[in-house]
Design a protein around this motif. Structure first.
Motif, PDB file in Angstrom:
ATOM      1  N   VAL A   7       0.864  -1.171   0.000  1.00 34.57           N
ATOM      2  CA  VAL A   7       0.000   0.000   0.000  1.00 34.57           C
ATOM      3  C   VAL A   7       0.908   1.231   0.000  1.00 34.57           C
ATOM      4  CG1 VAL A   7      -1.830   1.202   1.241  1.00 34.57           C
ATOM      5  CG2 VAL A   7      -1.768  -1.276   1.261  1.00 34.57           C
ATOM      6  N   TYR A   8       0.692   2.119  -0.967  1.00 34.39           N
ATOM      7  CA  TYR A   8       1.534   3.288  -1.144  1.00 34.39           C
ATOM      8  C   TYR A   8       0.683   4.543  -0.996  1.00 34.39           C
ATOM      9  CZ  TYR A   8       4.631  -0.247  -3.013  1.00 34.39           C
ATOM     10  OH  TYR A   8       5.400  -1.363  -3.166  1.00 34.39           O
ATOM     11  N   SER A   9       1.132   5.476  -0.151  1.00 27.94           N
ATOM     12  CA  SER A   9       0.366   6.676   0.162  1.00 27.94           C
ATOM     13  C   SER A   9       0.606   7.778  -0.865  1.00 27.94           C
ATOM     14  CB  SER A   9       0.764   7.186   1.549  1.00 27.94           C
ATOM     15  OG  SER A   9       0.113   8.403   1.812  1.00 27.94           O
ATOM     16  N   ASP A  10      -0.487   8.464  -1.208  1.00 27.99           N
ATOM     17  CA  ASP A  10      -0.415   9.667  -2.027  1.00 27.99           C
ATOM     18  C   ASP A  10      -0.671  10.892  -1.160  1.00 27.99           C
ATOM     19  OD1 ASP A  10      -0.162  11.003  -4.605  1.00 27.99           O
ATOM     20  OD2 ASP A  10      -2.293  11.452  -4.389  1.00 27.99           O
ATOM     21  N   GLY A  11      -1.076  10.685   0.066  1.00 22.79           N
ATOM     22  CA  GLY A  11      -1.370  11.781   0.984  1.00 22.79           C
ATOM     23  C   GLY A  11      -2.862  12.065   1.031  1.00 22.79           C
ATOM     24  N   GLY A  12      -3.313  12.610   2.132  1.00 24.22           N
ATOM     25  CA  GLY A  12      -4.718  12.967   2.290  1.00 24.22           C
ATOM     26  C   GLY A  12      -5.657  11.782   2.358  1.00 24.22           C
ATOM     27  N   GLY A  13      -5.152  10.630   2.753  1.00 24.83           N
ATOM     28  CA  GLY A  13      -5.998   9.445   2.880  1.00 24.83           C
ATOM     29  C   GLY A  13      -6.094   8.611   1.618  1.00 24.83           C
ATOM     30  N   LEU A  14      -5.463   9.026   0.527  1.00 25.01           N
ATOM     31  CA  LEU A  14      -5.510   8.281  -0.731  1.00 25.01           C
ATOM     32  C   LEU A  14      -4.316   7.339  -0.796  1.00 25.01           C
ATOM     33  CD1 LEU A  14      -6.808   7.810  -3.515  1.00 25.01           C
ATOM     34  CD2 LEU A  14      -5.349   9.651  -4.382  1.00 25.01           C
ATOM     35  N   TYR A  15      -4.596   6.071  -1.116  1.00 21.88           N
ATOM     36  CA  TYR A  15      -3.556   5.054  -1.183  1.00 21.88           C
ATOM     37  C   TYR A  15      -3.705   4.249  -2.469  1.00 21.88           C
ATOM     38  CZ  TYR A  15      -2.642   5.909   3.743  1.00 21.88           C
ATOM     39  OH  TYR A  15      -2.323   6.498   4.924  1.00 21.88           O
ATOM     40  N   LEU A  16      -2.573   3.831  -3.004  1.00 17.91           N
ATOM     41  CA  LEU A  16      -2.542   2.905  -4.120  1.00 17.91           C
ATOM     42  C   LEU A  16      -2.215   1.540  -3.548  1.00 17.91           C
ATOM     43  CD1 LEU A  16      -2.592   2.405  -7.215  1.00 17.91           C
ATOM     44  CD2 LEU A  16      -0.105   2.715  -7.155  1.00 17.91           C
ATOM     45  N   GLN A  17      -3.104   0.585  -3.782  1.00 15.33           N
ATOM     46  CA  GLN A  17      -2.909  -0.766  -3.272  1.00 15.33           C
ATOM     47  C   GLN A  17      -2.498  -1.658  -4.431  1.00 15.33           C
ATOM     48  OE1 GLN A  17      -6.476  -2.543  -1.743  1.00 15.33           O
ATOM     49  NE2 GLN A  17      -5.422  -4.346  -0.985  1.00 15.33           N
ATOM     50  N   LYS A  22      -3.561  -3.143  -9.434  1.00 12.23           N
ATOM     51  CA  LYS A  22      -3.455  -1.881  -8.705  1.00 12.23           C
ATOM     52  C   LYS A  22      -4.830  -1.247  -8.567  1.00 12.23           C
ATOM     53  CE  LYS A  22       1.185  -1.075 -10.538  1.00 12.23           C
ATOM     54  NZ  LYS A  22       2.033  -0.202 -11.359  1.00 12.23           N
ATOM     55  N   SER A  23      -5.135  -0.795  -7.358  1.00 12.22           N
ATOM     56  CA  SER A  23      -6.427  -0.156  -7.115  1.00 12.22           C
ATOM     57  C   SER A  23      -6.249   0.961  -6.090  1.00 12.22           C
ATOM     58  CB  SER A  23      -7.454  -1.175  -6.625  1.00 12.22           C
ATOM     59  OG  SER A  23      -7.029  -1.762  -5.413  1.00 12.22           O
ATOM     60  N   TRP A  24      -7.226   1.867  -6.081  1.00  7.91           N
ATOM     61  CA  TRP A  24      -7.190   3.019  -5.192  1.00  7.91           C
ATOM     62  C   TRP A  24      -8.027   2.769  -3.949  1.00  7.91           C
ATOM     63  CZ3 TRP A  24      -3.595   6.351  -6.216  1.00  7.91           C
ATOM     64  CH2 TRP A  24      -3.197   6.563  -7.521  1.00  7.91           C
ATOM     65  N   LEU A  25      -7.513   3.227  -2.805  1.00  9.50           N
ATOM     66  CA  LEU A  25      -8.217   3.142  -1.527  1.00  9.50           C
ATOM     67  C   LEU A  25      -8.254   4.523  -0.894  1.00  9.50           C
ATOM     68  CD1 LEU A  25      -6.593   0.057   0.240  1.00  9.50           C
ATOM     69  CD2 LEU A  25      -8.841   0.160  -0.795  1.00  9.50           C
ATOM     70  N   ARG A  62     -13.057   6.811  11.620  1.00 11.74           N
ATOM     71  CA  ARG A  62     -14.424   7.220  11.927  1.00 11.74           C
ATOM     72  C   ARG A  62     -14.800   6.620  13.266  1.00 11.74           C
ATOM     73  NH1 ARG A  62     -18.175  10.971  10.565  1.00 11.74           N
ATOM     74  NH2 ARG A  62     -20.235  10.088  10.665  1.00 11.74           N
ATOM     75  N   GLN A  63     -15.081   7.457  14.240  1.00 14.55           N
ATOM     76  CA  GLN A  63     -15.449   7.044  15.593  1.00 14.55           C
ATOM     77  C   GLN A  63     -14.407   6.098  16.189  1.00 14.55           C
ATOM     78  OE1 GLN A  63     -19.391   5.488  15.070  1.00 14.55           O
ATOM     79  NE2 GLN A  63     -20.308   7.521  14.924  1.00 14.55           N
ATOM     80  N   GLY A  64     -13.140   6.414  15.970  1.00 11.68           N
ATOM     81  CA  GLY A  64     -12.047   5.639  16.539  1.00 11.68           C
ATOM     82  C   GLY A  64     -11.725   4.355  15.806  1.00 11.68           C
ATOM     83  N   LYS A  65     -12.364   4.102  14.678  1.00 14.50           N
ATOM     84  CA  LYS A  65     -12.111   2.881  13.919  1.00 14.50           C
ATOM     85  C   LYS A  65     -11.526   3.231  12.553  1.00 14.50           C
ATOM     86  CE  LYS A  65     -15.766   0.119  15.966  1.00 14.50           C
ATOM     87  NZ  LYS A  65     -16.933  -0.711  15.709  1.00 14.50           N
ATOM     88  N   ALA A  66     -10.552   2.448  12.139  1.00 19.51           N
ATOM     89  CA  ALA A  66      -9.963   2.640  10.822  1.00 19.51           C
ATOM     90  C   ALA A  66     -10.904   2.048   9.772  1.00 19.51           C
ATOM     91  CB  ALA A  66      -8.601   1.959  10.736  1.00 19.51           C
ATOM     92  N   ARG A  67     -11.176   2.817   8.729  1.00 20.11           N
ATOM     93  CA  ARG A  67     -12.060   2.378   7.660  1.00 20.11           C
ATOM     94  C   ARG A  67     -11.327   2.536   6.337  1.00 20.11           C
ATOM     95  NH1 ARG A  67     -17.832   3.261   8.586  1.00 20.11           N
ATOM     96  NH2 ARG A  67     -17.931   1.581   7.077  1.00 20.11           N
ATOM     97  N   ALA A  68     -11.656   1.730   5.366  1.00 23.36           N
ATOM     98  CA  ALA A  68     -11.073   1.828   4.029  1.00 23.36           C
ATOM     99  C   ALA A  68     -12.183   1.682   3.004  1.00 23.36           C
ATOM    100  CB  ALA A  68     -10.015   0.752   3.827  1.00 23.36           C
ATOM    101  N   MET A  69     -12.142   2.554   2.012  1.00 29.43           N
ATOM    102  CA  MET A  69     -13.168   2.564   0.970  1.00 29.43           C
ATOM    103  C   MET A  69     -12.474   2.434  -0.378  1.00 29.43           C
ATOM    104  SD  MET A  69     -15.853   5.607   0.355  1.00 29.43           S
ATOM    105  CE  MET A  69     -16.356   6.046  -1.272  1.00 29.43           C
ATOM    106  N   GLY A  70     -12.851   1.431  -1.158  1.00 27.44           N
ATOM    107  CA  GLY A  70     -12.278   1.262  -2.484  1.00 27.44           C
ATOM    108  C   GLY A  70     -12.827   2.304  -3.442  1.00 27.44           C
ATOM    109  N   LEU A  71     -11.941   2.912  -4.226  1.00 26.86           N
ATOM    110  CA  LEU A  71     -12.350   3.921  -5.195  1.00 26.86           C
ATOM    111  C   LEU A  71     -12.348   3.389  -6.626  1.00 26.86           C
ATOM    112  CD1 LEU A  71     -10.435   7.009  -3.776  1.00 26.86           C
ATOM    113  CD2 LEU A  71     -12.811   6.337  -3.382  1.00 26.86           C
TER     114      LEU A  71
END
Length: 149
Positions: free
Chosen positions: A21-31, A38-41, A46-55
């Motif tokens: 997983v490679y960071s682009d900054g601002g919460g955007l990652y290349l997986q 290769k896909s974007w995450l 949110r409320q103390g839990k780590a969440r990931a959303m596929g883009l």
């Protein structure tokens, strides 16, 4: 120190081959998966839990589009909304707009029963009086269940 946004470059993305997983900054990652896909995450807390959303996959969503999508997600978070829940709500609206099997069958029967040879068969009453069909959408039923009457 301020966070950097826009770290990845198109050439750098093309040259990345290692799974991770490679960071682009601002919460955007290349997986990059083990197969090299290769896909974007968009990752956020949110409320103390780590969440990931596929883009979306890299071959469909470019770097600029992924950055715009991540920006939209960050704006939703600033407004107190969960981007994942917003996407689910948008998908549910499109599914609920589909007609039910009961509505489709009543429309079909009303349109075609005048041409049937035996008008004394109360097929239309049988389907209209079956409450099971009202609860199920047309897409959730297989063909054989229609003949199980």
């Amino acid at each position: 120190m301020a966070r950097r946004i826009g770290i990845l470059t198109p050439i750098g993305i093309r040259n990345l081959k290692e799974p991770g997983v490679y960071s682009d900054g601002g919460g955007l990652y290349l997986q990059i998966g083990p197969t090299g896909a290769k896909s974007w995450l968009f990752r956020f807390m949110r409320q103390g839990k780590a969440r990931a959303m596929g883009l979306g996959p890299l071959h469909t969503i470019g770097l600029a589009e992924a950055r715009q999508a991540a920006l939209a997600c960050r704006k939703e978070l600033l407004n107190g909304q969960d981007p994942i829940e917003q996407r689910k709500a948008a998908r549910n609206k499109s599914v609920s707009a589909q007609p039910t099997f009961a509505a489709c069958s009543q429309y079909y029967i009303a349109a075609h029963e005048h041409g049937w040879k035996t008008p004394n068969i109360e097929l239309s009453g049988l389907i209209r009086s079956t409450p099971m069909w009202d609860r199920c959408s047309a897409t959730s039923r297989s063909t054989w269940s229609m003949w199980a009457l």
